[in-house]
Design a protein around this motif. Structure first.
Motif, PDB file in Angstrom:
ATOM      1  N   LEU A   1      21.539 -62.818  31.324  1.00 29.01           N
ATOM      2  CA  LEU A   1      20.536 -63.181  32.319  1.00 29.01           C
ATOM      3  C   LEU A   1      19.123 -63.076  31.744  1.00 29.01           C
ATOM      4  O   LEU A   1      18.331 -64.027  31.833  1.00 29.01           O
ATOM      5  CB  LEU A   1      20.668 -62.289  33.559  1.00 29.01           C
ATOM      6  N   LEU A   2      18.798 -61.947  31.142  1.00 25.97           N
ATOM      7  CA  LEU A   2      17.442 -61.753  30.629  1.00 25.97           C
ATOM      8  C   LEU A   2      17.123 -62.671  29.453  1.00 25.97           C
ATOM      9  O   LEU A   2      16.011 -63.192  29.364  1.00 25.97           O
ATOM     10  CB  LEU A   2      17.214 -60.293  30.234  1.00 25.97           C
ATOM     11  N   SER A   3      18.076 -62.868  28.583  1.00 26.22           N
ATOM     12  CA  SER A   3      17.790 -63.718  27.416  1.00 26.22           C
ATOM     13  C   SER A   3      17.530 -65.177  27.834  1.00 26.22           C
ATOM     14  O   SER A   3      16.856 -65.925  27.126  1.00 26.22           O
ATOM     15  CB  SER A   3      18.910 -63.654  26.378  1.00 26.22           C
ATOM     16  N   GLY A   4      18.017 -65.556  29.008  1.00 30.31           N
ATOM     17  CA  GLY A   4      17.783 -66.905  29.505  1.00 30.31           C
ATOM     18  C   GLY A   4      16.404 -67.106  30.133  1.00 30.31           C
ATOM     19  O   GLY A   4      15.986 -68.240  30.346  1.00 30.31           O
ATOM     20  N   VAL A   5      15.682 -66.012  30.406  1.00 29.02           N
ATOM     21  CA  VAL A   5      14.386 -66.157  31.079  1.00 29.02           C
ATOM     22  C   VAL A   5      13.213 -65.531  30.318  1.00 29.02           C
ATOM     23  O   VAL A   5      12.066 -65.867  30.590  1.00 29.02           O
ATOM     24  CB  VAL A   5      14.431 -65.571  32.513  1.00 29.02           C
ATOM     25  N   VAL A   6      13.485 -64.616  29.394  1.00 28.15           N
ATOM     26  CA  VAL A   6      12.405 -63.943  28.662  1.00 28.15           C
ATOM     27  C   VAL A   6      11.867 -64.848  27.563  1.00 28.15           C
ATOM     28  O   VAL A   6      12.623 -65.420  26.795  1.00 28.15           O
ATOM     29  CB  VAL A   6      12.901 -62.600  28.072  1.00 28.15           C
ATOM     30  N   VAL A   7      10.535 -64.955  27.511  1.00 23.07           N
ATOM     31  CA  VAL A   7       9.871 -65.728  26.462  1.00 23.07           C
ATOM     32  C   VAL A   7       8.902 -64.812  25.720  1.00 23.07           C
ATOM     33  O   VAL A   7       8.822 -63.615  25.995  1.00 23.07           O
ATOM     34  CB  VAL A   7       9.118 -66.954  27.045  1.00 23.07           C
ATOM     35  N   SER A   8       8.155 -65.359  24.800  1.00 19.96           N
ATOM     36  CA  SER A   8       7.179 -64.565  24.031  1.00 19.96           C
ATOM     37  C   SER A   8       6.143 -63.936  24.944  1.00 19.96           C
ATOM     38  O   SER A   8       5.789 -64.502  25.983  1.00 19.96           O
ATOM     39  CB  SER A   8       6.479 -65.443  23.003  1.00 19.96           C
TER      40      SER A   8
END
Length: 193
Positions: free
Chosen positions: A184-191
């Protein structure tokens, strides 16, 4: 010269360790004194209001310690690696203690009605952790409302998984939570912003 530990600090550390493994209600003041190697009369010297004060201060201390670890992790590792590190740390504790260890703040929350001040301290700790994680998620490109929702979901999933792990004597729940939270987080977290 390093600062020398005091009986008060030793009692707080011992209370936290015992709450983590036994829970609050199953931990007596005598247990804390024995674990800390502190003299019997020292509890009322350092905690004049007795057990309720010891429970509250140990809860605040545990919450502050975990909060500082979360903040440091978010600063150096970012939200994804920090969540992994939190889960890994809890997994290691569970395995090292034959599934006895959990979150000392959660144990107070579960048994909270016995100590309203400690319950308030637990609530403040959870809120602080949520806010810290949400702020990091926002810095990594997530809308503030969604960041708060994700922070609450991640903490709730981890704390709930710890309860399942202790009851089931397996890390399976924590392993599953880690996998799903990371997806879930890897799909929404950006730089960071």
């Amino acid at each position: 010269m390093p600062r020398r530990s005091t009986a008060r600090e030793d009692m707080l550390r011992s209370a936290i360790a015992l709450f983590r493994q036994r829970g609050v209600e199953a931990t007596s003041v005598a247990d804390v004194l024995e674990h800390a190697g502190a003299p019997r009369g020292s509890v009322y010297h350092h905690f004049p209001q007795g057990r309720p004060q010891l429970v509250e201060e140990a809860t605040r201390s545990a919450g502050t310690f975990m909060g500082s670890m979360i903040s440091a992790g978010l600063t150096t590792l970012g939200p994804l690696r920090t969540v992994e590190a939190i889960i890994s740390g809890f997994r290691d504790q569970l395995l090292a203690t034959d599934f006895a260890s959990g979150c000392p703040v959660a144990s107070v929350a579960i048994e909270g009605p016995q100590s309203p001040a400690a319950l308030a301290a637990a609530g403040e700790s959870f809120t602080s952790w949520e806010e810290t994680i949400a702020a990091s998620l926002w810095q990594h490109g997530i809308d503030p409302d969604r960041a708060h929702g994700l922070a609450t979901m991640a903490l709730s999933a981890i704390e709930g998984a710890l309860l399942l792990c202790k009851a089931q004597r397996s890390t399976r729940a924590l392993d599953r939570v880690e996998k799903e939270v990371m997806i879930l987080l890897s799909g929404v977290v950006v730089s960071p912003r």
